[in-house]
Design a protein around this motif. Sequence first.
Motif, mmCIF file in Angstrom:
data_model
loop_
_atom_site.group_PDB
_atom_site.id
_atom_site.type_symbol
_atom_site.label_atom_id
_atom_site.label_comp_id
_atom_site.label_asym_id
_atom_site.label_seq_id
_atom_site.Cartn_x
_atom_site.Cartn_y
_atom_site.Cartn_z
ATOM 1 N N MET A 201 0.831 -1.203 0.000
ATOM 2 C CA MET A 201 0.000 0.000 0.000
ATOM 3 C C MET A 201 0.867 1.255 0.000
ATOM 4 O O MET A 201 0.492 2.268 -0.604
ATOM 5 C CB MET A 201 -0.941 0.000 1.201
ATOM 6 N N MET A 202 2.009 1.204 0.646
ATOM 7 C CA MET A 202 2.900 2.359 0.639
ATOM 8 C C MET A 202 3.327 2.691 -0.789
ATOM 9 O O MET A 202 3.306 3.861 -1.199
ATOM 10 C CB MET A 202 4.127 2.099 1.499
ATOM 11 N N PHE A 203 3.687 1.669 -1.556
ATOM 12 C CA PHE A 203 4.055 1.895 -2.954
ATOM 13 C C PHE A 203 2.865 2.429 -3.749
ATOM 14 O O PHE A 203 3.013 3.311 -4.602
ATOM 15 C CB PHE A 203 4.576 0.605 -3.588
ATOM 16 N N ASP A 204 1.678 1.891 -3.486
ATOM 17 C CA ASP A 204 0.478 2.374 -4.185
ATOM 18 C C ASP A 204 0.235 3.851 -3.918
ATOM 19 O O ASP A 204 -0.041 4.630 -4.835
ATOM 20 C CB ASP A 204 -0.755 1.564 -3.752
ATOM 21 N N VAL A 205 0.336 4.245 -2.643
ATOM 22 C CA VAL A 205 0.082 5.639 -2.279
ATOM 23 C C VAL A 205 1.160 6.554 -2.858
ATOM 24 O O VAL A 205 0.860 7.673 -3.308
ATOM 25 C CB VAL A 205 0.011 5.791 -0.740
ATOM 26 N N ILE A 206 2.396 6.083 -2.881
ATOM 27 C CA ILE A 206 3.476 6.877 -3.491
ATOM 28 C C ILE A 206 3.158 7.141 -4.958
ATOM 29 O O ILE A 206 3.287 8.268 -5.447
ATOM 30 C CB ILE A 206 4.829 6.155 -3.347
ATOM 31 N N ARG A 207 2.718 6.089 -5.661
ATOM 32 C CA ARG A 207 2.417 6.254 -7.082
ATOM 33 C C ARG A 207 1.205 7.151 -7.304
ATOM 34 O O ARG A 207 1.160 7.931 -8.260
ATOM 35 C CB ARG A 207 2.181 4.881 -7.722
ATOM 36 N N ILE A 208 0.206 7.035 -6.422
ATOM 37 C CA ILE A 208 -1.044 7.760 -6.622
ATOM 38 C C ILE A 208 -0.917 9.235 -6.261
ATOM 39 O O ILE A 208 -1.484 10.096 -6.935
ATOM 40 C CB ILE A 208 -2.172 7.105 -5.791
ATOM 41 N N THR A 209 -0.181 9.544 -5.206
ATOM 42 C CA THR A 209 -0.142 10.931 -4.719
ATOM 43 C C THR A 209 1.237 11.573 -4.818
ATOM 44 O O THR A 209 1.384 12.640 -5.420
ATOM 45 C CB THR A 209 -0.612 10.994 -3.254
ATOM 46 N N LEU A 210 2.232 10.941 -4.225
ATOM 47 C CA LEU A 210 3.531 11.594 -4.094
ATOM 48 C C LEU A 210 4.182 11.844 -5.450
ATOM 49 O O LEU A 210 4.776 12.913 -5.679
ATOM 50 C CB LEU A 210 4.453 10.750 -3.210
ATOM 51 N N VAL A 211 4.074 10.883 -6.367
ATOM 52 C CA VAL A 211 4.707 11.044 -7.681
ATOM 53 C C VAL A 211 4.098 12.203 -8.468
ATOM 54 O O VAL A 211 4.825 13.094 -8.931
ATOM 55 C CB VAL A 211 4.644 9.720 -8.477
ATOM 56 N N MET A 371 -7.459 9.994 -3.848
ATOM 57 C CA MET A 371 -6.494 9.053 -3.293
ATOM 58 C C MET A 371 -7.194 7.795 -2.794
ATOM 59 O O MET A 371 -6.711 6.670 -3.002
ATOM 60 C CB MET A 371 -5.722 9.713 -2.160
ATOM 61 N N ALA A 372 -8.336 7.954 -2.138
ATOM 62 C CA ALA A 372 -9.079 6.798 -1.639
ATOM 63 C C ALA A 372 -9.567 5.932 -2.804
ATOM 64 O O ALA A 372 -9.517 4.696 -2.745
ATOM 65 C CB ALA A 372 -10.267 7.261 -0.800
ATOM 66 N N THR A 373 -10.027 6.566 -3.883
ATOM 67 C CA THR A 373 -10.475 5.816 -5.058
ATOM 68 C C THR A 373 -9.320 5.067 -5.698
ATOM 69 O O THR A 373 -9.448 3.895 -6.064
ATOM 70 C CB THR A 373 -11.110 6.765 -6.088
ATOM 71 N N GLY A 374 -8.182 5.747 -5.836
ATOM 72 C CA GLY A 374 -7.019 5.096 -6.427
ATOM 73 C C GLY A 374 -6.534 3.921 -5.605
ATOM 74 O O GLY A 374 -6.174 2.870 -6.153
ATOM 75 N N ALA A 375 -6.533 4.063 -4.277
ATOM 76 C CA ALA A 375 -6.109 2.966 -3.407
ATOM 77 C C ALA A 375 -7.075 1.799 -3.502
ATOM 78 O O ALA A 375 -6.667 0.630 -3.517
ATOM 79 C CB ALA A 375 -5.995 3.447 -1.965
#
Length: 439
Positions: A201-211, A371-375
């Motif tokens: 999930m950390m990688f998912d959130v990085i891709r969805i928001t941080l990147v 972000m919630a939808t992407g996760a």
Amino acid sequence: MAAIAALLAVIGAVADAPEVWQSAVLVAGFAAAIGIGAVKALASYQYTAWIIACVIAALLFPGAFDSWGGVELSGGRLITTIVQLVMFGMATQMRLRDFQGVVRHPRGVLVGLIGHYSVMPIAAVILVHFAGLPTEIGLGVILYGCVSSGLASNVMSLLAKANLALAVTITALSTIASPLMTPLLMKLLAGRIVDVSFVGMMFDVIRITLVPVSAALLVDYLRTAAPAARRKVDIAVGCSVAWLAAVFVFGWQLATEHLSTTGVNLIESISYVAGAVILARCYQALVSGPLPVLETLMPYASMFGIMYYNTITTAAGRDALLEVGVTLLIVGLIHNLTGYTFGYWGARAAGLDQPSARSTAFEVGLQNGGMATGAAAAMGMVGTAGLAAAVFSPLGNITGSLLANYWSRRLPKTADPVDPPSTAPLQSATVTEEDTNRA
């Protein structure tokens, strides 16, 4: 047109003619979304009306949003890409100097971050426990409670005559913290509902928001960068192109055959970063050259993206939404109002002035639905865990607009007896004309 269509919908319902009333309701929804823009008192709700109209379309004709041209519209990668573009488009309104707010008002930032990542997750767990929602939909409620602050909160702070500089800073920092906080909270609070992989999930959130947010901040850096700094970015672009070419030709196959899941996630995340560097450089070259209007259009593109994933999520989970829609709506309303209440009064108890407390209320109470939808899409649960975001985000826009309009008619006190003298730095934050225009 909306009134005429509503009348036809009633006639069609009485005559038991679904083909008539369903089409009429659809026309009424979109006509109303267009029409309220001409009513000054309702114009601020026009975008929310568009989202509601899209949701109505998804509920009435879910099959129309299943696939187009053989492309599955609810596919995880497509939803993730749309969310990334939404995040990039909205983050282009951010500036690197927004992070200077940490120095200007550290107490307000700390209160906002702690409030956001404690009140909303805990409230979500309590509500899910008592609401009796289906397991995966309840998981979506908790997921929605664990994501970062929504960018719409900045608009609400502007309308409410709140501390806009503080609001922007909390939004930025909660987004930066989300790759750690969201998976950690999900692991702690939802680990008994579903097996939550912290690293995954950390990688998912990085891709969805941080990147995408980092790409937007790189664009801001390039606005004023010296020629030497730009050359370094161009070198990074060249390396990114080479990396993506290597991954496409042979690297991805080798990675999937010989690396662990974590290793594959790392390769994928690096590829997203490389793509973000290329996107940022190309975007900056366009807006500073032949297409300056692109910068003005990006927020609208983000709004369209939000409408897209709300529509697709609703269509994918239509049956479940019809079954628990009222309960989910009530849960969302309580969750949202809990955030406003604890955000405002918690800030006041911590000694913040009224403008800062108003900003904190919005920063705690409004979540990042994209972000919630992407996760949820990354977890393969768009039609279940994604429903909370589809319902709660428009609801938050409505309640936030109502609260902001209420506060806008009541000038806040920048200093009063409950504020100790140490809050002076909080009141010294400056908001430029550009800050206002961006919000």
